[in-house]
Design an enzyme around this catalytic site. Structure first.
Site, short mmCIF file in Angstrom:
data_model
loop_
_atom_site.label_atom_id
_atom_site.label_comp_id
_atom_site.label_asym_id
_atom_site.label_seq_id
_atom_site.Cartn_x
_atom_site.Cartn_y
_atom_site.Cartn_z
N LYS A 1 -9.14 13.82 3.94
CA LYS A 1 -8.20 12.70 3.99
C LYS A 1 -7.35 12.90 5.23
O LYS A 1 -7.40 13.95 5.85
CB LYS A 1 -7.32 12.66 2.75
CG LYS A 1 -6.72 14.02 2.39
CD LYS A 1 -6.00 14.00 1.04
CE LYS A 1 -6.93 14.04 -0.14
NZ LYS A 1 -7.03 12.77 -0.84
N ARG A 2 -6.55 11.91 5.61
CA ARG A 2 -5.66 12.11 6.74
C ARG A 2 -4.75 13.31 6.49
O ARG A 2 -4.41 13.63 5.35
CB ARG A 2 -4.83 10.84 6.99
CG ARG A 2 -5.61 9.75 7.67
CD ARG A 2 -6.17 10.17 9.01
NE ARG A 2 -5.13 10.25 10.01
CZ ARG A 2 -4.92 9.34 10.95
NH1 ARG A 2 -5.69 8.28 11.04
NH2 ARG A 2 -3.92 9.48 11.82
N LYS B 1 0.34 14.61 1.42
CA LYS B 1 -0.95 14.89 0.81
C LYS B 1 -1.13 16.38 0.52
O LYS B 1 -2.05 16.79 -0.19
CB LYS B 1 -2.09 14.38 1.70
CG LYS B 1 -2.16 12.84 1.80
CD LYS B 1 -3.27 12.40 2.75
CE LYS B 1 -3.36 10.90 2.93
NZ LYS B 1 -4.13 10.21 1.89
N THR C 1 -8.73 6.80 -2.53
CA THR C 1 -10.09 6.36 -2.84
C THR C 1 -11.10 7.48 -2.67
O THR C 1 -12.18 7.43 -3.25
CB THR C 1 -10.53 5.16 -1.97
OG1 THR C 1 -10.22 5.45 -0.59
CG2 THR C 1 -9.83 3.88 -2.39
N HIS D 1 0.80 -1.23 0.00
CA HIS D 1 0.00 0.00 0.00
C HIS D 1 0.82 1.27 0.00
O HIS D 1 0.26 2.36 0.04
CB HIS D 1 -0.91 0.04 1.23
CG HIS D 1 -2.11 -0.83 1.12
ND1 HIS D 1 -3.30 -0.39 0.61
CD2 HIS D 1 -2.29 -2.14 1.43
CE1 HIS D 1 -4.18 -1.38 0.63
NE2 HIS D 1 -3.59 -2.46 1.12
N LYS E 1 -14.65 8.44 -4.75
CA LYS E 1 -15.95 8.75 -4.15
C LYS E 1 -16.45 10.12 -4.62
O LYS E 1 -17.63 10.29 -4.92
CB LYS E 1 -15.84 8.79 -2.61
CG LYS E 1 -15.40 7.50 -1.95
CD LYS E 1 -15.01 7.77 -0.48
CE LYS E 1 -14.19 6.64 0.10
NZ LYS E 1 -13.52 7.02 1.37
C1 PLP Z 1 -12.24 7.19 1.70
C2 PLP Z 1 -11.78 7.57 3.04
C3 PLP Z 1 -10.43 7.80 3.28
C4 PLP Z 1 -9.38 7.73 2.19
O1 PLP Z 1 -9.18 9.01 1.64
P1 PLP Z 1 -7.94 9.32 0.67
O2 PLP Z 1 -8.19 10.71 0.20
O3 PLP Z 1 -8.00 8.34 -0.43
O4 PLP Z 1 -6.73 9.21 1.50
C5 PLP Z 1 -10.03 8.15 4.55
N1 PLP Z 1 -10.93 8.27 5.55
C6 PLP Z 1 -12.24 8.07 5.35
C7 PLP Z 1 -13.18 8.24 6.49
C8 PLP Z 1 -12.72 7.72 4.09
O5 PLP Z 1 -14.03 7.51 3.91
#
Ligand code: PLP
Length: 815
Positions: free
Chosen positions: A535-536, A541, A643, A349, A647
């Site tokens: 995101k985190r 990022k 991901t 990952h 979404k």
């Molecule tokens: C989808 C999701 C992530 C992943 O987000 P990225 O932008 O791909 O890092 C992290 N936390 C939650 C709660 C999510 O639903």
């Protein structure tokens, strides 16, 4: 699954409430109503759950077991209702009883046994595996406390414990009878009989009981319910005597007490390694126990069992499986090794060095001494096998034990038959750079499986208003077959459809605006661009890049309040690891900038910043349907897939992105005209690394705009950030900007201008948005898990099987 009409549901519901709480609907609290509904649901699907398990056993189906130290399902009430086919009936039935389903859904705490993308992926996979009728199960840890709750105090992040089990968990079933013992610590020595067979003898150490809690993973309207098995630690009854003191009990209980809150960072602590071995050993033992009940010879196990290692945390599956075969089942090393490699597969990952898991030899010896012995032997044999075939240097770089450390990724690759990355770019980077040495050794093991998302949750549940427009426009087949979203392309010039989509978006934006007002006290204009980065919080990022652009806009507006830009609301959601000082400083600075900008009337509400507390799955479900712009701006090569990019695309947001992770595939899906791409490419980043020619300070010296913007971090423009502003400034100038924020800044600003311009032409914007929705089907995790099933696990859907009526599972659901 039992089908019910509204009337039957209302009767069942009232009866169950009376049985459970001796109450009438009008007297019950939302919590009691929630409990009642949940209990009605679990008793309805438990028949199918048992049947699914029996079908797998009777058909002797090969099953996969997805080992993951994190699962992030969020709330399950509505998703289970949807998958059971009950959602509409229940929603309408409750309404007639004067109850809003959403009020009950609110009662359920988010199940947050994960940090972010990795755990959420595991949960999307669980949904999709069941929904595509695949015989696959999850295996993980039942943490007493999930990911911390985030609050802002004085604009700083504060962490509170997540006591998600306090009011019980409706969906889990404790399976006392399936408990196993796990041995931790102590010493082990080997004795040899006349035949040279080695037997391990254990001294000291402790034996703990691993008790599974199973949660049904309900497939989408197909009568299939798989299992997510999470392990909780207990003191075995026969050991009670050894655990009289409070401290002794605590050492045991700590094992499954808290989720490590570090994302993309190696934890490197003894307790973490114990957690890893605990759930690996419990899971592998229970798989073997089940297999033995089938009465098949052990040599055939790879025809019945596939074990997946999600990131390196469960990499000890390789050694534990070997241990059980050679120590407990008396299989020869060679035969056991052959079986192990056939059973195991591994997903990488990350390429970030700080996230590559390594353990010191002393630590591993002290937590799981027998496992260390086995790893040592795997390593010894690997070196012996490669010597003379490969160069000395290559062997030294790829062996498992190096410099007194155990490299978990090496163990996972060497001990399995498949290693995959999670997006095309990422998988290519693994082959060409990060795991290139292993690619030389085992080219056939490497493959790509681009991540995906559980479409149903991120459309039907999160975005009912858009879903309704889709139904009215292209029919309902997209709900089961996300590829059918493509039909929407036939309507890209249809003003009525474009307006309907716009109206759905506006509904969602108003809903989010109300939430923002209530939770942050900030009033936002629902007609402004909702620009989202969720995101985190992590340096790679680049939330900082987003912030610097906002500061630039602010400075320009201060100079020229009539600047013709579209009003924008910048929305952030992000948790920082509690020990990640720099990330927390970024949060503080964003929050202080928000206070400054949101309270400055001179810019006429053209800019707002909203940082929503406690980003989690439920908040994601609220934000994503309301997003116009999706920020996917990591430094190229650093985000394995992402991901949230998928979404947001699915919900009609337009992506502004670097060519990183799955952004590349999103661009391929929508075409260059329907996405704003900017910034260094992965090749250019690697060029900089090679030539060491990046000088952030030079950009600062030469570029007036950059200088003006980042000087605000230290010149008092943004109040209350004395040390944090300096820290961030130094990271850019003194420590040469590790993630090329300044290098990408100008390109990012230009891309942002193109977004602003595109939004001005509403019709064209809506067309772009429509094309994003229409092309998102390929990112369904249904599709992803089917690729895993075919290429890696070699498992087949149960749909293929017919019952004694000659009816398949799916046909039975429709009956
Ligand atoms: C989808 C999701 C992530 C992943 O987000 P990225 O932008 O791909 O890092 C992290 N936390 C939650 C709660 C999510 O639903």
């Amino acid at each position: 699954m039992k089908k019910m009409n509204k009337k039957e549901f209302k009767q069942c519901f009232s009866r169950r409430l009376a049985e459970k709480f001796a109450m009438e609907v009008s007297d019950a609290s939302p919590s009691e109503l929630y409990q009642t509904l949940g209990s009605l649901m679990t008793s309805a699907y438990s028949q199918d759950w048992r049947q699914t398990w029996q079908d797998y056993r009777d058909a002797e189906q090969k099953q996969s077991y997805y080992f993951s130290i994190e699962f992030l399902p969020g709330k399950m009430l509505k998703s289970n209702l949807l998958n059971m086919g009950w959602l509409e009936t229940v929603e309408a039935g409750l309404l007639e009883l004067g109850i809003q389903l959403d009020d009950l859904a609110e009662i359920e705490p988010d199940m947050a046994l994960g940090n972010g993308g990795l755990g959420r992926l595991a949960s999307c996979f669980m949904d999709s595996i069941a929904s595509t009728g695949l015989p696959g199960n999850g295996n993980g840890i039942r943490y007493e406390y999930g990911l911390f709750k985030q609050r802002f105090v004085d604009n700083y992040q504060v962490e509170l414990p997540d006591e998600w089990l306090q009011k019980g968990n409706l969906w889990e079933v404790r399976k006392e009878s399936k408990a196993v013992n796990v041995r931790l610590g102590g010493n082990v020595y080997l004795s040899s009989d006349e035949m040279g067979n080695l037997t391990p003898h254990y001294q000291d150490g402790m034996v703990v009981r691993a008790v599974p809690y199973d949660t049904g993973m309900v497939g989408y309207q197909n009568n299939i319910v798989n299992t997510m098995r999470l392990w909780s630690v207990e003191i075995p009854a026969e050991e009670e005597g050894n655990y009289r003191s409070v401290e002794a009990r605590r050492t045991v209980e700590d094992l499954t007490s808290v989720l490590y809150p570090d994302d993309s960072n190696e934890a490197g602590r003894r307790l973490r390694l114990s957690q890893e071995y605990f759930f690996v050993s419990a899971g592998v033992q229970s798989i073997l126990r089940y297999y033995k009940e089938l009465k098949q010879p052990i040599d055939k196990i790879s025809q019945y069992v596939a074990i997946h290692i999600n990131d390196t945390h469960p990499a000890m599956c390789v050694a534990e499986f070997m241990r059980l075969l050679i120590d407990e089942e008396n299989v020869s090393w060679e035969r056991a090794w052959n079986l192990t490699q056939k059973v195991m597969s591994y997903t990488n990952h990350t390429i970030m060095a700080e996230a590559l898991e390594k353990w010191s030899i002393p630590m591993m010896k002290s937590v799981c001494p027998r496992i260390y012995q086995i790893i040592e032997e795997i390593d010894r044999r690997f070196v012996a096998e490669m010597t003379g075939v490969q160069s000395f240097d290559l062997i030294q770089r790829t062996r498992i034990i190096q410099n007194d450390q155990v490299h978990m990724a090496h163990l996972a690759i060497i001990g399995s038959h498949s290693t995959n990355g999670v997006a095309k770019l990422h998988s290519d980077l693994l082959k060409s750079v990060v795991l290139h040495d292993f690619y030389e050794l085992y080219p056939a093991r490497f493959n790509n499986k681009t991540n995906g998302i559980a479409m149903r949750r991120w459309t039907q549940l999160a975005n009912p208003s858009m879903s309704k427009v889709l139904d009215e426009t292209i029919g309902k087949t997209w709900r089961k077959t996300p590829g059918d979203l493509r039909l929407l392309l036939n309507y890209e010039n249809d003003d009525q459809v474009l307006n309907n989509l716009a109206a759905a978006k506006l509904t969602n934006k108003k809903r989010l605006a109300a939430y923002i007002q209530e939770n942050c006290g900030v009033e936002v204009n629902p007609h402004a661009i909702f620009d989202v980065q969720i995101k985190r919080l992590h340096a790679y990022k680049r939330q900082l890049l987003n912030l610097l652009h906002i500061i630039k806009l602010y400075l320009e507006l201060k100079e020229n309040p009539d600047l013709p830009i579209e009003p924008r609301v910048f929305i952030f959601g992000a948790k920082a690891a509690p020990s990640y000082h720099y990330a927390k400083s970024i949060i503080k600075v964003i929050n202080e900038t928000a206070s400054l900008i949101n309270n400055d009337d001179s810019i006429h509400n053209k800019l707002k910043i909203v940082f929503l507390e406690n980003y989690n799955v439920s908040l994601a479900e609220r934000i994503i349907p309301a997003a116009d712009v999706s920020e996917q701006i990591s430094l190229a090569s650093k985000e394995a897939s992402g991901t949230s990019n998928m979404k947001l695309m699915l919900n009609g947001a337009v992506t502004i992105a670097t060519l990183d992770g799955a952004n590349v595939e999103i661009r391929d899906a929508v075409g260059d005209d329907n996405i704003a791409i900017f910034g260094l490419t992965e090749e250019e980043v690697y060029q900089y690394y090679e030539n060491k020619t990046y000088h952030a300070a030079a950009i600062y010296e030469q570029d007036n705009v950059v200088r003006r913007v980042i000087d605000t971090l230290i010149d008092g423009t943004i109040p209350n950030i004395h040390s944090e502003g300096q820290e961030i400034f130094d990271s850019l100038i003194k420590y040469n900007d590790e993630y090329f924020v300044l290098r990408d800044f100008e390109a990012y600003c230009i891309a942002q201008m193109s977004i602003d311009k595109a939004y001005k032409y509403q019709r064209r914007w809506l067309q772009i948005s429509l094309r994003n929705i229409a092309n998102a089907g390929r990112f369904s995790s249904d599709h992803t898990v089917q690729r895993y099933a075919e290429d890696i696990w070699q498992i087949e859907p149960v749909f293929a099987h017919k019952d004694d009526r000659g009816v398949t599972k799916h046909e039975a659901y429709l009956l």
